[in-house]
Design a protein around this motif. Structure first.
Motif, PDB file in Angstrom:
ATOM      1  N   GLY A  55       4.019 -44.880 -71.415  1.00 55.76           N
ATOM      2  CA  GLY A  55       5.075 -45.868 -71.534  1.00 55.76           C
ATOM      3  C   GLY A  55       6.026 -45.874 -70.366  1.00 55.76           C
ATOM      4  O   GLY A  55       6.340 -44.834 -69.784  1.00 55.76           O
ATOM      5  N   LEU A  56       6.490 -47.056 -70.019  1.00 55.87           N
ATOM      6  CA  LEU A  56       7.454 -47.224 -68.937  1.00 55.87           C
ATOM      7  C   LEU A  56       8.337 -48.414 -69.272  1.00 55.87           C
ATOM      8  O   LEU A  56       7.848 -49.450 -69.724  1.00 55.87           O
ATOM      9  CB  LEU A  56       6.715 -47.455 -67.611  1.00 55.87           C
ATOM     10  CG  LEU A  56       7.556 -47.631 -66.351  1.00 55.87           C
ATOM     11  CD1 LEU A  56       6.781 -47.113 -65.137  1.00 55.87           C
ATOM     12  CD2 LEU A  56       7.929 -49.098 -66.114  1.00 55.87           C
ATOM     13  N   VAL A  57       9.638 -48.251 -69.060  1.00 55.71           N
ATOM     14  CA  VAL A  57      10.601 -49.292 -69.398  1.00 55.71           C
ATOM     15  C   VAL A  57      11.362 -49.719 -68.151  1.00 55.71           C
ATOM     16  O   VAL A  57      11.828 -48.886 -67.380  1.00 55.71           O
ATOM     17  CB  VAL A  57      11.624 -48.779 -70.443  1.00 55.71           C
ATOM     18  CG1 VAL A  57      12.755 -49.775 -70.625  1.00 55.71           C
ATOM     19  CG2 VAL A  57      10.949 -48.520 -71.775  1.00 55.71           C
ATOM     20  N   HIS A  58      11.467 -51.031 -67.948  1.00 59.26           N
ATOM     21  CA  HIS A  58      12.431 -51.569 -66.987  1.00 59.26           C
ATOM     22  C   HIS A  58      13.452 -52.375 -67.787  1.00 59.26           C
ATOM     23  O   HIS A  58      13.125 -53.411 -68.372  1.00 59.26           O
ATOM     24  CB  HIS A  58      11.756 -52.464 -65.950  1.00 59.26           C
ATOM     25  CG  HIS A  58      12.727 -53.059 -64.974  1.00 59.26           C
ATOM     26  ND1 HIS A  58      13.118 -52.404 -63.830  1.00 59.26           N
ATOM     27  CD2 HIS A  58      13.413 -54.235 -64.984  1.00 59.26           C
ATOM     28  CE1 HIS A  58      13.993 -53.163 -63.169  1.00 59.26           C
ATOM     29  NE2 HIS A  58      14.179 -54.267 -63.860  1.00 59.26           N
ATOM     30  N   ASN A  59      14.691 -51.883 -67.831  1.00 59.76           N
ATOM     31  CA  ASN A  59      15.765 -52.557 -68.548  1.00 59.76           C
ATOM     32  C   ASN A  59      16.502 -53.507 -67.621  1.00 59.76           C
ATOM     33  O   ASN A  59      16.779 -53.171 -66.469  1.00 59.76           O
ATOM     34  CB  ASN A  59      16.772 -51.538 -69.096  1.00 59.76           C
ATOM     35  CG  ASN A  59      16.293 -50.892 -70.374  1.00 59.76           C
ATOM     36  OD1 ASN A  59      15.829 -51.575 -71.281  1.00 59.76           O
ATOM     37  ND2 ASN A  59      16.415 -49.589 -70.472  1.00 59.76           N
ATOM     38  N   ALA A  60      16.848 -54.678 -68.126  1.00 61.97           N
ATOM     39  CA  ALA A  60      17.692 -55.618 -67.388  1.00 61.97           C
ATOM     40  C   ALA A  60      18.748 -56.161 -68.338  1.00 61.97           C
ATOM     41  O   ALA A  60      18.463 -56.390 -69.527  1.00 61.97           O
ATOM     42  CB  ALA A  60      16.866 -56.757 -66.808  1.00 61.97           C
ATOM     43  N   LYS A  61      19.951 -56.360 -67.818  1.00 61.44           N
ATOM     44  CA  LYS A  61      21.049 -56.857 -68.644  1.00 61.44           C
ATOM     45  C   LYS A  61      21.663 -58.079 -67.983  1.00 61.44           C
ATOM     46  O   LYS A  61      21.936 -58.078 -66.778  1.00 61.44           O
ATOM     47  CB  LYS A  61      22.119 -55.775 -68.832  1.00 61.44           C
ATOM     48  CG  LYS A  61      23.218 -56.182 -69.827  1.00 61.44           C
ATOM     49  CD  LYS A  61      24.150 -55.021 -70.153  1.00 61.44           C
ATOM     50  CE  LYS A  61      25.147 -54.773 -69.046  1.00 61.44           C
ATOM     51  NZ  LYS A  61      26.143 -53.751 -69.425  1.00 61.44           N
ATOM     52  N   PHE A  62      21.879 -59.134 -68.788  1.00 58.64           N
ATOM     53  CA  PHE A  62      22.473 -60.371 -68.300  1.00 58.64           C
ATOM     54  C   PHE A  62      23.552 -60.830 -69.270  1.00 58.64           C
ATOM     55  O   PHE A  62      23.431 -60.630 -70.487  1.00 58.64           O
ATOM     56  CB  PHE A  62      21.424 -61.481 -68.196  1.00 58.64           C
ATOM     57  CG  PHE A  62      20.302 -61.189 -67.243  1.00 58.64           C
ATOM     58  CD1 PHE A  62      20.392 -61.561 -65.908  1.00 58.64           C
ATOM     59  CD2 PHE A  62      19.150 -60.549 -67.668  1.00 58.64           C
ATOM     60  CE1 PHE A  62      19.352 -61.303 -65.028  1.00 58.64           C
ATOM     61  CE2 PHE A  62      18.106 -60.287 -66.798  1.00 58.64           C
ATOM     62  CZ  PHE A  62      18.216 -60.667 -65.470  1.00 58.64           C
TER      63      PHE A  62
END
Length: 579
Positions: free
Chosen positions: A490-497
């Motif tokens: 598993g790998l996560v790329h988080n982005a917040k807008f």
């Protein structure tokens, strides 16, 4: 019964089939008891009597016979999950690929005029509501939609949209919904998913259906099975209904490896490294030893369970166990391996940049000077800390000097994992953290990237919180500067807008372009928080007014007000991107 007494079976196979017969009889009796309770509720609740009777009738049929309708199939799925959760402690067993599993029943019911899309939406919503009534806080149950069938053909259908719509309609924390995105996915599905993100529900997460099947095939999964995967709970990958995979076993603290080496140097246990490469070699040896020890411990557990383990109910539902006459916990499943997860890659990389630039580069600091500042948690060294945080290159900004180091370390961690064997298969790497970035961070001292002691580690495989200052495109370019295909753990790329920016079709298309750029560059998984900084701050001040505020954490979703104080601060500290 006949099978368990068949000539030619080993004694263990005979016992196995007897156990399977017992648990299937127990499951049948459990479902009958559910039918009896529903019938009793019909007598006690005249207003809802018709609904109770329908549930009772469905249960009585599926207690001994295959489901005939969409409702019966959904009912059997739910009760089988409950049995697995509470009878054999297979907590967090998930519904899986709902739009594929239930599609034949949906098609048949629609053709026969027994079911409308609206009624199917109501039933799916009821399933999601029931999960939230039973699951405990901090859980991570997932549903996957979209993707391709066993022949590699796009499977998007009405249920794909209805499952996403049920998530929007309920707006509860469980289940999270992932979308298996591939180049053949309909444009309108991607548009619908992006529009859904703009509502702030936090779903769907985008999984790379071009990449993940390739990674599975490299681990011996057949091509047809490689399309039938899902995230086990957060983002760990397993083959649906055919695998026994241990996930996040265990989590490893990346920057702690550097702190261990710096501590040994400060204490005189090892000499001061003459070069930066020599220092890095010490950190690599530290982390490799931890990975090898964990693999050895897990291998011993795997082998013990291969002798003493016993999960007959799961074995009845996992491919190849019944065919082999072999328990799920003793190698009966078609695919068997163990996945770990590395936490804080960005902290390690940014910390090493500090050492490279200020100790072995300019010579402004010695390792002893740096260690003294870390032990003081930068008290009296605030100018240095600010410089570390704001003046040096950081991973997550599409900077060659930082990204190259991140790629080097990511490859090392993958290689050192796969150099070990656990049970019947090589150890499989991962890079996500669930809530462990906060838990590990709370136990980790100050780090050379300017992070204070006790502060959460980086929340995924991208840059550390607040350091992705060059925008969302630069952030995804950094995360994809190294290959993700091997990272089935598993790998996560988080982005917040902020939510205000998704008011126009142009804004939504810009977000879609960022997501597709990430996926086309080989990104494993991307998830998006659409909630403004002001809203999060207000929720901290007045939690009673924001009980339903959902946020994506690090592979799973949770109610913001349920997160611990440090985790709330960590979510707020993430870089808020503009398009």
């Amino acid at each position: 019964g006949e099978r368990s007494r068949r000539p030619g079976l080993t004694e263990e196979q005979g016992h196995f089939y007897t156990a399977c017969r017992i648990v299937m009889q127990a499951l049948s009796e459990f479902i009958v008891r559910c039918a009896d309770e529903c019938a009793a509720m019909a007598d006690a609740d005249p207003e809802g009597a018709q609904d109770w009777r329908e549930v009772a009738a469905a249960c009585r049929h599926i207690a001994t016979e295959p489901p005939r309708t969409f409702r019966e199939a959904l009912q059997l799925m739910f009760l089988a999950e409950i049995a697995l959760w509470f009878a054999e402690d297979h907590g967090l067993t998930s519904p899986g690929r709902l739009d594929q599993t239930l599609w034949p029943f949906y098609q048949a019911d629609r053709a026969a005029g027994r079911l409308t899309p609206q009624r199917a939406l109501e039933l799916l919503s009821c399933l999601f509501i029931q999960m939230n009534r039973i699951l405990w806080p901090g859980s991570a149950v997932a549903v996957m939609v979209g993707g391709r069938d066993r022949e590699g053909r796009n499977v998007t259908n009405e249920l794909t949209y209805l499952t996403l719509a049920a998530r929007m309609a309920t707006r509860l924390v469980y289940p999270t919904v992932g979308l298996a995105w591939h180049e053949g996915a309909p444009a309108e599905l991607t548009d619908f998913a992006v529009e859904m993100l703009g509502t702030g529900v936090g779903d769907p997460a985008f999984f790379n259906d071009e990449l993940i099947p390739l990674g599975l095939r490299e681990h011996g999964v057949s091509e047809p099975d490689s399309f039938n995967y899902m995230n086990s709970t957060c983002v760990e990958i397993k083959v649906c209904g055919a695998s026994n995979m241990w996930v996040t076993a265990p989590y490893f603290n990346c920057p702690q490896g550097l702190l261990d080496v710096l501590g040994d140097i400060a204490a005189g246990r090892v000499p001061v490294p003459e070069t930066f490469d020599e220092l890095q070699e010490g950190v690599r040896a530290n982390l490799a030893a931890k990975v090898a020890q964990a693999a050895a411990n897990l291998d011993a557990v795997w082998k013990r369970r291969a002798v003493h383990g016993c999960f007959p109910l799961a074995s009845c539902l996992i491919s190849d166990c019944l065919e082999k006459g072999q328990d799920f916990d003793r190698g009966g499943a078609r695919y068997n391996w163990v996945e770990n997860s590395f936490v804080g890659l960005a902290n390690l990389v940014d910390s090493l940049i500090t050492v490279r630039e200020l100790v072995y580069g300019s010579g402004e600091l010695t390792l002893a000077d740096l260690w003294t500042a870390l032990q003081a948690d930068f008290e009296g060294y605030e100018d240095l800390r600010r410089r570390l945080q704001h003046r040096l290159p950081h991973y997550g900004n599409n900077l060659e000097e930082a990204d190259a180091l991140a790629a080097e370390w990511a490859r090392f961690l993958m290689d050192t994992t796969e150099a070990n064997t656990v049970g019947p298969h090589r150890y499989v790497p991962g890079f996500f953290c669930w809530v462990m970035h906060e838990r590990m961070g709370s136990e980790t001292g100050a780090t050379p990237d300017g992070r204070h002691a006790g502060w959460p580690l980086a929340d995924g495989a991208g840059g550390a919180q607040g350091r992705e200052v060059s925008g969302p495109t630069a952030a995804v370019l950094s995360t994809t500067c190294w290959p993700h295909r091997r990272v089935l753990g598993g790998l996560v790329h988080n982005a917040k807008f902020p939510s205000a920016i998704f008011r126009t079709a142009e804004d939504r298309q810009a977000l879609r372009a960022i997501i597709e750029t990430y996926l086309r560059r080989g990104g494993f998984e991307m998830q998006v928080n659409v909630v403004g900084q002001e809203t999060l701050l207000a929720a901290r001040q007045h939690p009673e007014q924001y009980q339903d505020l959902l946020v994506r954490v690090a592979g799973y979703s949770d109610y913001f007000v349920h997160l611990c104080d440090k985790m709330q601060q960590e979510v707020i500290a993430r870089a808020e991107h503009r398009l």
